[in-house]
Each structure stands twice: as structure tokens, then as C-alpha cells.
Design a protein around this motif. Structure first.
Motif, PDB file in Angstrom:
ATOM      1  N   ASP A 204     -12.833  -0.089 -14.730  1.00  0.00           N
ATOM      2  CA  ASP A 204     -11.976   0.923 -13.620  1.00  0.00           C
ATOM      3  C   ASP A 204     -12.870   1.048 -12.760  1.00  0.00           C
TER       4      ASP A 204
ATOM      5  N   ARG B 283      -8.156  -2.511 -14.755  1.00  0.00           N
ATOM      6  CA  ARG B 283      -7.756  -3.707 -15.338  1.00  0.00           C
ATOM      7  C   ARG B 283      -7.987  -3.721 -16.802  1.00  0.00           C
TER       8      ARG B 283
ATOM      9  N   GLU C   7      -8.689  -4.647  -5.979  1.00  0.00           N
ATOM     10  CA  GLU C   7      -8.135  -5.311  -7.089  1.00  0.00           C
ATOM     11  C   GLU C   7      -9.306  -5.939  -7.995  1.00  0.00           C
TER      12      GLU C   7
ATOM     13  N   GLU D 193     -10.128   2.884  -8.160  1.00  0.00           N
ATOM     14  CA  GLU D 193      -8.799   2.555  -7.392  1.00  0.00           C
ATOM     15  C   GLU D 193      -7.969   1.851  -8.385  1.00  0.00           C
ATOM     16  N   THR D 194      -8.446   0.942  -8.978  1.00  0.00           N
ATOM     17  CA  THR D 194      -7.592   0.245 -10.055  1.00  0.00           C
ATOM     18  C   THR D 194      -8.097   0.079 -11.218  1.00  0.00           C
TER      19      THR D 194
ATOM     20  N   LEU E  68      -6.199  -1.859  -1.587  1.00  0.00           N
ATOM     21  CA  LEU E  68      -6.947  -1.514  -2.841  1.00  0.00           C
ATOM     22  C   LEU E  68      -7.745  -2.638  -3.309  1.00  0.00           C
TER      23      LEU E  68
ATOM     24  N   GLN F  59      -1.700   4.487  -2.169  1.00  0.00           N
ATOM     25  CA  GLN F  59      -2.452   3.795  -1.186  1.00  0.00           C
ATOM     26  C   GLN F  59      -2.489   4.340   0.284  1.00  0.00           C
TER      27      GLN F  59
ATOM     28  N   GLY G  81      -2.561  -4.157 -14.925  1.00  0.00           N
ATOM     29  CA  GLY G  81      -3.452  -3.310 -13.842  1.00  0.00           C
ATOM     30  C   GLY G  81      -2.584  -2.086 -13.407  1.00  0.00           C
TER      31      GLY G  81
ATOM     32  N   GLN H 253     -14.144  -8.160  -7.669  1.00  0.00           N
ATOM     33  CA  GLN H 253     -13.175  -7.195  -7.148  1.00  0.00           C
ATOM     34  C   GLN H 253     -12.617  -7.906  -5.740  1.00  0.00           C
TER      35      GLN H 253
ATOM     36  N   CYS I 223      -2.346   1.199 -10.495  1.00  0.00           N
ATOM     37  CA  CYS I 223      -3.145   1.951  -9.357  1.00  0.00           C
ATOM     38  C   CYS I 223      -3.283   3.309  -9.428  1.00  0.00           C
TER      39      CYS I 223
END
Length: 469
Positions: A119, A125, A34, A122-123, A32, A24, A18, A61, A20
Motif C-alpha cells: 500500500d 496491490r 500504481e 494511493e493504490t 495515481l 483521482q 489493485g 511505482q 484505488c
């Protein structure tokens, strides 16, 4: 016909990476959102050229439900001495989809790393999976059989995945492999079959031909007849593998030949020109046998090793390899007794295991078929009234452990690669079905019947477990 496979993915995150993308502070005090990815399978199996679907994928999320962007890609699997490397894909990635559900037909065979990138702005994975791209014919029981005219048939039963077994799917034989893959090609007077690495080889007698196939697809890539080069060649059996892509064969002209299965070339080496043999024992290392003189041979570096006169006073009934040892059953007439011995592939002085007076009711003869198991230190052999079991540390049995079904003849006896399953090929000559060949599978340790498959071949010639190449 294309088949659509829906395969879910094991809950096995090889690596979740992951990152960022935004500081923030730019979001105030809001956390965020996740991303987490979960699914039911870790190793995926796709079939070459057929649409592969990954479904039942769960993406959640932790915060606000933001729009998600997906990217599916695959590349060469990256491994190290501990297994999976810290980054599981090496070299370049091939991007194949931007949809939440992967639908793609892979056209490369092998094992790959499959990557999913999600995506939400914000994050990001990442999730990695092991992807095996096979053919429908990559692994399973393979039977070579022949009809009354000698025409060859290949029957194949694919080994199911654990996921398929869990869903209740039952394995079945396909009996039309030649028509399906090599339409228009007829295999003539077939006599034996063997797998060597990614090659599946079938030899023929009168035609002096070797059919050289890709073991993963059954595609015939060579079918050379060597009659013009060696007019007497008429192959009976594959005898064993040598170095440098070579495999030995025994021929009806009582010679041993060497076949290069990469170059598709046949050779009669100098030290084989005067070899006089009429049979061979198919093992990792070849053993050729002359039953008339009771002498057998094993190729060695630059020549041939012989058993010399160690068995000339005997009639050899059978030879079977178990692991690195060669077991010999022989019969002597005057004085009459049965002799069991053990030697090595170097054919040194044999170790006498057992003697029996000839009146002892032991059922073995020149027509017996043999199959040995290193895993259980035993061998099985056939006689007219059934199949016998010999624990190599004990006496021979006088009664069969497996009975032959009425009206059937045993035409093939072999084992799976680890020697735990016994494959018995049966032919029902007076059967009413078009295909009169059957397969019975037994547990080697207990001699119990595990499964049986009826009318799945012509007269079985050779049965192997074709391994993934």
C-alpha cells in the motif's frame, strides 16, 4: 541446527488485485502511482520450523515514489475444480510480517496461500503465491538397512526442487536419521519397510515389533511389540494394504497378520488362523505364498482366495505383481519344463504364457528378487550372475542386462512409484568402509545406469521412494 533458506518467488501472479483508495479528483490531474510487483518464482517451499526468507522481490511505482507499507499473511489454500479459486485464500489470514523482506519460521505442515499486500496510500496491490511447508524429509529415496547385529539404520536423500537443481546443488544421503530424529531408540532385527499414506512402517523379526513413524518427519510415534499378545509373531515382510487403515504382514510362525497403522493394533483374523505360509509378495493387494505346497493366497471379502491345486505339480520359483496381474515362474520336474503364467488377484485359472524345456539356460531360482513395472510391462529379477529383464510380451532372456559389481551382493530390488527407475541395493561384505551398503539406480526402459551412491547404508533391506504425504 536451524538453516536459513533464501527462496525467491517465481514470476507468476496468481492474482493481482489493485484498488484505488482515493478519488483521482482529490489529486488534481496527477495520475495515481500504481504499484507493480515482480519476482522470479511462483511456488515457494519452506521447511518446518526453519527461518524462511523471501528476497529478490521487485516492487515499483509508476509515478511518485511514495512510502510503501507491506503486509505478509498466509491462510488455507482455496481451490476449485479448475484449480486455483478466484480468491486463493479461504478462512482467516495469519499476518506474519510487515517488512519488505519476509523472514518467518512456519510451524504448520501443508500447502497454503501466501499473500503480499503493498500500500502506498494511493493504490493497493495484492499478490498471491502457493506456499508448501515441508519438512527436510518430506520426499526422497529412503533406505532401511541392518548391521551385523540386526540393528536398523535409515538413510535418506531428499529430492531437490527445480530451483535447487538450477543452482547446481547436488543431492546427498543422510545416514544418521535415527540418531538425528529418534536419539536413544534402536530398531532391532529389522526386516522390511513400507510407506502407507503419511505413515512409514518398519517391522522387526525376533522382537515382533512395528515401528510406526510420521513419514514427513521420521518421528517414531509407536514401537509396539506384539509378542505378549501373539508369542509366535516375528515379522518377515509387509504384504499389502487392505481397507480401513490395515496392512498385512507375514511372520516366521507361518501366519499372516493384519496391522491397523492408525490404532497401532495387531490382529489375527479367523480366516488367517489356519493359514500356513512362508513368504509374501509386497504389492497393493497382498499375496501370501506357501512354497512347500506350491499354493498361494489372496485375502478377499470375509475370507481367503486360494490358487488351490493349480500349481501343486510345480516348484514355484517366484511371484511378481505387475499392475493388476500376478506373474508366476514355476518349474516342473517330471516331465521337466519351466512354466510362466499370468493370473489376477482373484487367483482364477492362469493364462499360460510360455513353456521352456528345462535344459534351456534360464537363470531364476527361489532366491531371486523380483520388481515389476506397469509403465513398461516388464519385470526385473536377480540371479547369482546379475539382473535379468523380462519383457512380458517376449521370451525370457538367457543373459543378464545388468552385471553385479565384483565383491558385491544384491540384497534389495525395487522401483520408484511410477515404475520408471530400478533401485538396486548392494552389500559389499569385505568393504573397508564402515558403511558397506550401496545404491545403484537404473532406467527401467533401457537398463542403463543413471546414478550410484556408495557407502550410504549398512546391508540394504528395503529401498523405497518416500512420497510427499
Amino acid at each position: 541446527m536451524k538453516i536459513k533458506y533464501s527462496i525467491g518467488i517465481l514470476c507468476f501472479t496468481l492474482f493481482g488485485l489493485g484498488a484505488c483508495l482515493d478519488d483521482q479528483s482529490s489529486l488534481g490531474n496527477r495520475e495515481l502511482s500504481e504499484i507493480t510487483i515482480s519476482a522470479p518464482h511462483d511456488t515457494l517451499t519452506a521447511y518446518f520450523g526453519e527461518e524462511f526468507v523471501v528476497s529478490h522481490l521487485s516492487v515499483e511505482q509508476s509515478g511518485e515514489e511514495l512510502p510503501l507499507a507491506y503486509e505478509w499473511s498466509y491462510g488455507t489454500l482455496n481451490t476449485d475444480e479448475d484449480g486455483m479459486a478466484s480468491y486463493p485464500i479461504k478462512d482467516s489470514l495469519h499476518i506474519v510480517s510487515h517488512d519488505p523482506e519476509l523472514k518467518y519460521a512456519f510451524r504448520e505442515l501443508g500447502t497454503f496461500g501466501l499473500r503480499l499486500r503493498v500500500d502506498n496510500g494511493e493504490t493497493i496491490r495484492y499478490k498471491y503465491f502457493v506456499l508448501q511447508v515441508d519438512t527436510e524429509f518430506s520426499e526422497g529415496i529412503t533406505i532401511l538397512s541392518r548391521d551385523g547385529d540386526g540393528k536398523g539404520r535409515i538413510s535418506f536423500m531428499r529430492t531437490l526442487t527445480k530451483e535447487e537443481i538450477n543452482t547446481g546443488k547436488v543431492p546427498v544421503f543422510r545416514t544418521d536419521i535415527m540418531e538425528l530424529i529418534n536419539s536413544g531408540t534402536k530398531m532391532e532385527d529389522v526386516t522390511d519397510m513400507v510407506q502407507v499414506n503419511n505413515r512409514l512402517l518398519v517391522c522387526s523379526g525376533d522382537a515382533g515389533r512395528i515401528y510406526n513413524m510420521d513419514s514427513r518427519t521420521f518421528d517414531i510415534e509407536g514401537m509396539t511389540s506384539f509378542k505378549e499378545l501373539y508369542p509366535g509373531c516375528a515379522f518377515v515382510k509387509f504384504a499389502g494394504v487392505s481397507a480401513n487403515n490395515n496392512i498385512y504382514l507375514v511372520s516366521r510362525d507361518r501366519r499372516g497378520y493384519v496391522y491397523d497403522y492408525v490404532l497401532d493394533e495387531l490382529m489375527l483374523t479367523e480366516y488367517f488362523k489356519d493359514l500356513d505360509v512362508d513368504a509374501a509378495v509386497s504389492v497393493d493387494r497382498p499375496v501370501f505364498v506357501n512354497y512347500e505346497t506350491s499354493v498361494f493366497y489372496s485375502p478377499s471379502l470375509g475370507g481367503v482366495t486360494s490358487s488351490l491345486n493349480r500349481y501343486v505339480d510345480f516348484n514355484i520359483w517366484g511371484i511378481c505383481a505387475v499392475g493388476s496381474s500376478v506373474y508366476v515362474m514355476a518349474y516342473k520336474v517330471m516331465p521337466s519344463y519351466i512354466y510362466l503364467s499370468q493370473t489376477t488377484f482373484s487367483l482364477g485359472n492362469p493364462t499360460i504364457l510360455q513353456f521352456y524345456d528345462s535344459p534351456v539356460s534360464l537363470k531364476v531360482n527361489r532366491n531371486s528378487l523380483f520388481a515389476g513395472s506397469k509403465s513398461y510391462s516388464c519385470l526385473y529379477y536377480t540371479c547369482e550372475d546379475g539382473i535379468y529383464y523380462w519383457d512380458l510380451k517376449k521370451q525370457l532372456s538367457t543373459t543378464p542386462v545388468i552385471s553385479i559389481p565384483v565383491g558385491m551382493e544384491i540384497t534389495s530390488l525395487s522401483m520408484n512409484p511410477d515404475g520408471t527407475l530400478l533401485y538396486v541395493g548392494l552389500h559389499e561384505k569385505e568393504g573397508t568402509e564402515a558403511l558397506k551398503g550401496h545404491l545403484y539406480v537404473y532406467d527401467v526402459k533401457t537398463s542403463t545406469l543413471i546414478s550410484q551412491y556408495h557407502n550410504i547404508a549398512d546391508k540394504p533391506v528395503a529401498i523405497i521412494y518416500k512420497e510427499r504425504a
